[in-house]
Write a protein that holds these residues in place. Structure first.
Motif, PDB file in Angstrom:
ATOM      1  N   GLU A 343       0.840  -1.194   0.000  1.00 52.69           N
ATOM      2  CA  GLU A 343       0.000   0.000   0.000  1.00 52.69           C
ATOM      3  C   GLU A 343       0.881   1.253   0.000  1.00 52.69           C
ATOM      4  OE1 GLU A 343      -2.671  -0.262   3.290  1.00 52.69           O
ATOM      5  OE2 GLU A 343      -3.665   1.607   2.724  1.00 52.69           O
ATOM      6  N   LYS A 347       0.681   4.252  -2.729  1.00 49.45           N
ATOM      7  CA  LYS A 347       0.447   5.664  -2.354  1.00 49.45           C
ATOM      8  C   LYS A 347       1.563   6.552  -2.906  1.00 49.45           C
ATOM      9  CE  LYS A 347      -2.503   5.342   1.667  1.00 49.45           C
ATOM     10  NZ  LYS A 347      -2.421   4.648   2.965  1.00 49.45           N
ATOM     11  N   GLU A 350       0.784   7.244  -6.434  1.00 54.69           N
ATOM     12  CA  GLU A 350      -0.338   8.190  -6.532  1.00 54.69           C
ATOM     13  C   GLU A 350       0.174   9.614  -6.317  1.00 54.69           C
ATOM     14  OE1 GLU A 350      -3.171   7.726  -7.695  1.00 54.69           O
ATOM     15  OE2 GLU A 350      -3.618   5.592  -7.429  1.00 54.69           O
TER      16      GLU A 350
END
Ligand code: NAD
Length: 492
Positions: A343, A347, A350
């Motif tokens: 994760e 992120k 992103e």
């Protein structure tokens, strides 16, 4: 050359276009769809306990794949103290490694299930990975016999990455063992369960526990501890360039000055497309090179240099092809894009894409959706490779253009950036290919094809500069590095 590298047949693999074979394969992996696994340190004197951590699938946070008991600095020191070189004739070592290769193939259902659930691999990626692991075992088994007169170095720590958690993990171990060393195998933090399975199969095949110990644990804990153990005679490391540099520094402080470091590291790999390239082929290969395995391959294309005359048309096709990619559960055969491994990494990508968008540099974002750590691939404009600060290890392709006659300058800019893993070239002019071949300082150059993948024995893989120390894995120079350097005879 054939005379120094024994001819050998690679693994047959699995034919995914054959419906019968596919059905058999689905049946083989089905029992492992909900199974759970446990990994803990396997030392010569038994199993070690450690802090327990759940291993969660990157594609589905509700899928608990198993539990790992992570070792600490004390476990690392214990493993180093217990390690003993594999004092068996080379033919015996080779036979055990060949048996391990057979066991790996027999366990294919479990292997594919774990690669999918723990590492997020699609079925084609999992098949390619198992084949490569098997090929390494058989290749280095042959090498053990070819180089049978040479002495081992001692205790080798094998520290591997999560993105090829079976193939690279196995390749490092197999080479060090084939040369007669003792190995302490440390899997990457996100993928201890696949590593544990590989070690279990190697032990079952006859590799003694004293010669192969398994040490799951955090890189910053057990990895660092291994780089400080005086009994460690060398490290086989594959991972990021930053970690390799940190390891090198620690080794200089703590280990024997002659300790071995084989480091295979990251890249800022370019694909160059000139105006003579076949656009459909260039687009297909750019998609595979940048986005297969969700861009989580060291060889992946990170920057696409397109000759400006053809850039507009090529980018239009590329955007269309990106929107054809389907995200989803890697277990599902329709999925092209599996998850990002963690994760945190997801992120990070992103944020990276958001920053590029705010700066007006986001050219395109693919329309894919998916579960877990899904990241829809992006195209980001840059002036050139000099603008790229670091390897972005995911489905992020940077795009730059160059004028007619500017190809040499592109290659020079890539060389100047200092990495040297792969390069792709699309051009229909033979002389251009020859020129790039002579000029580019990269380990592997791919012409008019995708730039990912390597074949043990016939297409060895490895980089130069910031991308690695060499020698290339799967090539004739690899195994000799794990032997003790020849003693210099004194003149007396
Ligand atoms: P990473 O550097 O984070 O970790 C690699 C291994 O090193 C892991 O086992 C980790 O636990 C361990 N480690 C981390 N810090 C350590 C420390 N301080 N001391 C000792 N060990 C430590 O890399 P990763 O994220 O696992 O893998 C992705 C990277 O690997 C990318 O940069 C990719 O390009 C590279 N890679 C290179 C090749 C190649 O053949 N050149 C192949 C695959 C991956």
């Amino acid at each position: 050359p054939a005379e120094i590298f024994a001819p050998r047949r690679n693994s047959r693999g699995w034919e995914l276009n054959d419906v019968g074979e596919l059905a058999a394969l689905d049946k083989a992996r089905a029992p492992w769809r909900k199974a759970t696994w446990t990994a803990r340190a396997v030392l010569t004197d038994g199993l070690a306990e450690g802090d327990a951590r759940k291993v969660i699938s990157p594609s589905d946070p509700s899928d608990i794949v198993g539990t790992v008991h992570e070792g600490d600095a004390g476990t690392a020191a214990r493993a180093a103290g217990l390690a003993e070189i594999w004092d068996a004739p080379p033919s015996e070592r080779a036979a055990a490694l060949r048996r391990a290769a057979d066991l790996y193939e027999e366990a294919h259902g479990e292997v594919f299930a774990l690669l999918s659930r723990e590492a997020g691999k699609t079925l084609p990626d999992a098949v390619a990975e198992l084949r490569e692991a098997v090929d390494f075992l058989r290749c280095y088994a042959d090498e053990a016999e070819r180089l049978s007169g040479d002495a081992p170095r001692g205790v080798i720590a094998a520290i591997s990455p999560w993105n090829f958690p079976l193939a690279i993990f196995t390749g490092q171990i197999a080479a060090a063992l084939a040369a007669g060393n003792a190995v302490i195998a440390k899997p990457a933090d996100p993928t201890p369960l696949i590593g544990a399975l590989g070690v279990r199969l190697m032990h079952r095949a006859g590799v003694p526990r004293s010669a192969l110990q398994f040490l799951p644990g955090r890189g910053r804990v057990v990895g660092e501890a291994l780089t400080e153990c005086s009994r460690v005679a060398g490290l086989a490391f594959t991972g990021s360039t930053g970690t390799a540099l940190a390891i090198h520094r620690r080794m200089a402080e703590h280990l024997d000055p002659h300790a071995l470091l084989v480091a295979e590291t990251g890249g800022l790999n370019a694909m160059i497309v000139d105006s003579t390239a076949l656009p459909e082929q260039a687009v297909r290969d750019a998609i595979a090179s940048a986005f297969q395995s969700a861009g989580q391959r060291c060889s992946a294309a990170r920057i696409l240099y397109v000759q400006e005359d053809v850039a507009e048309d090529l980018l239009k096709m590329l955007k269309g092809a990106m929107d054809e990619l389907s995200g989803g559960d890697p277990w599902d055969r329709a999925t092209d894009l599996g998850p990002i491994i963690t994760e945190t990494a997801c992120k990070h990508f992103e944020d990276y894409a958001r920053r590029a968008e705010a700066e007006g540099r986001l050219i395109h974002r693919a329309s894919s959706t998916g579960s877990g750590n899904h990241f829809a691939p992006v195209l980001i404009r840059v002036a050139g490779i000099a603008d790229m600060a670091e390897e972005v290890f995911g489905p992020v392709l940077h795009v730059a253009t160059f004028p007619a006659g500017g190809l040499d300058a592109v290659v020079d800019a890539v060389n100047a950036r200092g990495f040297g893993l792969t390069m792709g070239l699309h051009s229909r002019i033979e002389a251009v290919a020859r020129r790039v071949e002579a000029r580019a300082r990269v380990g592997n150059l791919y012409v008019n094809r995708n730039q990912i993948g390597a074949i043990v024995g016939s297409q060895p893989f490895g980089g130069e500069g910031l991308s690695g120390t060499g020698p290339k894995a799967g090539g004739p120079a690899y195994l000799p590095r794990f032997h003790a350097p020849e003693r210099v005879q004194s003149a007396e």
